[in-house]
Design a protein around this motif. Structure first.
Motif, short mmCIF file in Angstrom:
data_model
loop_
_atom_site.label_atom_id
_atom_site.label_comp_id
_atom_site.label_asym_id
_atom_site.label_seq_id
_atom_site.Cartn_x
_atom_site.Cartn_y
_atom_site.Cartn_z
N PHE A 4 -4.98 33.42 50.77
CA PHE A 4 -5.57 32.40 50.05
C PHE A 4 -7.03 32.08 50.60
O PHE A 4 -7.14 31.96 51.72
N VAL A 5 -7.98 31.86 49.43
CA VAL A 5 -9.02 31.24 49.94
C VAL A 5 -9.48 30.15 49.04
O VAL A 5 -9.63 30.60 47.69
N LEU A 6 -9.64 29.03 49.48
CA LEU A 6 -10.46 28.05 48.65
C LEU A 6 -11.94 28.03 49.08
O LEU A 6 -12.29 27.76 50.09
N ASP A 7 -12.79 28.33 48.01
CA ASP A 7 -14.17 28.50 48.35
C ASP A 7 -14.82 27.31 47.71
O ASP A 7 -15.08 27.33 46.43
N ASN A 8 -15.36 26.13 48.66
CA ASN A 8 -16.04 25.09 48.07
C ASN A 8 -15.42 24.37 46.90
O ASN A 8 -16.05 24.14 45.74
N VAL A 9 -14.09 24.21 46.96
CA VAL A 9 -13.46 23.61 45.71
C VAL A 9 -13.21 22.28 45.49
O VAL A 9 -13.14 21.44 46.54
N GLU A 59 -14.38 28.31 43.80
CA GLU A 59 -13.49 29.40 43.40
C GLU A 59 -12.17 29.52 44.29
O GLU A 59 -12.21 29.09 45.64
N VAL A 60 -10.83 30.03 43.72
CA VAL A 60 -9.77 30.15 44.21
C VAL A 60 -9.48 31.52 44.24
O VAL A 60 -9.47 32.18 43.19
N ARG A 61 -9.12 31.90 45.44
CA ARG A 61 -8.80 33.51 45.52
C ARG A 61 -7.43 33.67 46.06
O ARG A 61 -7.17 33.05 47.13
N VAL A 62 -6.52 34.39 45.32
CA VAL A 62 -5.20 34.55 45.71
C VAL A 62 -4.98 36.09 45.70
O VAL A 62 -5.10 36.78 44.90
N LEU A 63 -4.61 36.54 47.02
CA LEU A 63 -4.51 38.02 47.52
C LEU A 63 -5.71 38.73 47.07
O LEU A 63 -5.90 39.86 46.57
#
Ligand code: ADP
Ligand code: ADP
Length: 238
Positions: A4-9, A59-63
């Motif tokens: 999981f990455v939350l990028d400046n959400v 941005e939300v990145r999953v896998l």
């Protein structure tokens, strides 16, 4: 690659920022406790991770995949990799346990397909195996409403397990349980994560279990990350 990455959400509901400029990276296999008072943004954060909420900004990145840039089909495939259990269990109480567990395999199927599949005695073995994993194999054909709260949370977890996700999210999973049942559920979540390597992200409103059960603690307050540290670094004075 992180799971999981939350990028400046940022997530806004009208004027209210439920989350504000949150940056968070969670690695595969990590066990993370998300703590903070009611309204801090814990549920909102978990719903970003399972793709049921989209960010207002960031941005939300999953896998490794940016959810907003996927086709609906691709996004659903990613969402299938993430399983979630809730404070209120979210089971259909007048169905039998086996049907609630098997619903985990159906995912986002249309309702009519799900209903037809319930009439077929398919997936008995998988449901039985999942129930054994959560410690209540004898409840396979029980009526869900006859189970205690702790048992219902185990069924909810079994429903997630038949989905075979890479990560399990738990949104205040023990808030509706007495302390003893709550401890059992926390122990079970950690045991499953340890034995399967699944990532575990659990929101809690107290730090009671955080040092013993998690690698890392993320503290939220008013939609912002207040601290993010190894579990061992946090003492009981928070
Ligand atoms: P927590 O899980 O830490 O209790 P939440 O993520 O549920 O926090 O909520 C964070 C803030 O966002 C709260 O002020 C809550 O009232 C608000 N909120 C959450 N969901 C919605 C929604 N769908 N519509 C409007 N406000 C919401
Ligand atoms: P609707 O207007 O029908 O609610 P939305 O356009 O709000 O549809 O969302 C469509 C789908 O986008 C939803 O199924 C939701 O799961 C998914 N979604 C979830 N998270 C994100 C995201 N971060 N970016 C884009 N889409 C997302």
């Amino acid at each position: 690659e992180p799971i999981f990455v939350l990028d400046n959400v940022t997530v806004r509901f009208g004027n209210l920022a439920a989350l504000e400029q949150v940056n968070l990276t969670i690695q595969r296999g990590e066990r993370v406790a998300l703590i903070g008072p009611s309204g801090a943004g814990k549920s909102t954060l978990l719903s970003l991770l399972n793709g049921t909420q989209r960010p207002t900004q960031g941005e939300v990145r999953v896998l490794g995949r940016p959810l907003a840039r996927l086709s609906p089909r691709e996004r659903q495939a990613i969402q299938r990799r993430i399983g979630t259990v809730y404070q209120q269990f979210h089971l259909v109480e007048n169905l039998r346990v086996i049907h609630n567990v098997n619903a985990g395999r159906l995912g986002s199927w249309p309702l009519w397909k799900s209903l037809i599949s319930l009439a077929w005695p398919l997936g008995v073995d998988q449901a039985a195996a999942a129930l054994a994993q959560v410690g209540i194999p004898e409840k396979l054909f029980a009526r869900t409403s006859d189970l205690s709260g702790g048992q219902q949370q185990r069924v909810a977890l079994a429903r997630v397990l038949v989905q075979n996700p890479d990560a399990i999210l738990a949104d205040e999973p023990i808030s509706n349980l007495d302390p003893e049942r709550g401890r059992e559920i926390m122990d079970l979540l950690v045991h499953i994560s340890e034995t399967t390597g699944k990532t575990l992200v659990v929101s809690l409103h107290a730090i009671e279990f955080t040092q013993s059960h998690f690698h890392r603690i993320v503290g939220l307050r008013q939609g912002r990350v207040q601290f993010d540290c190894p579990a061992g670094a946090v003492d009981g004075t928070l």
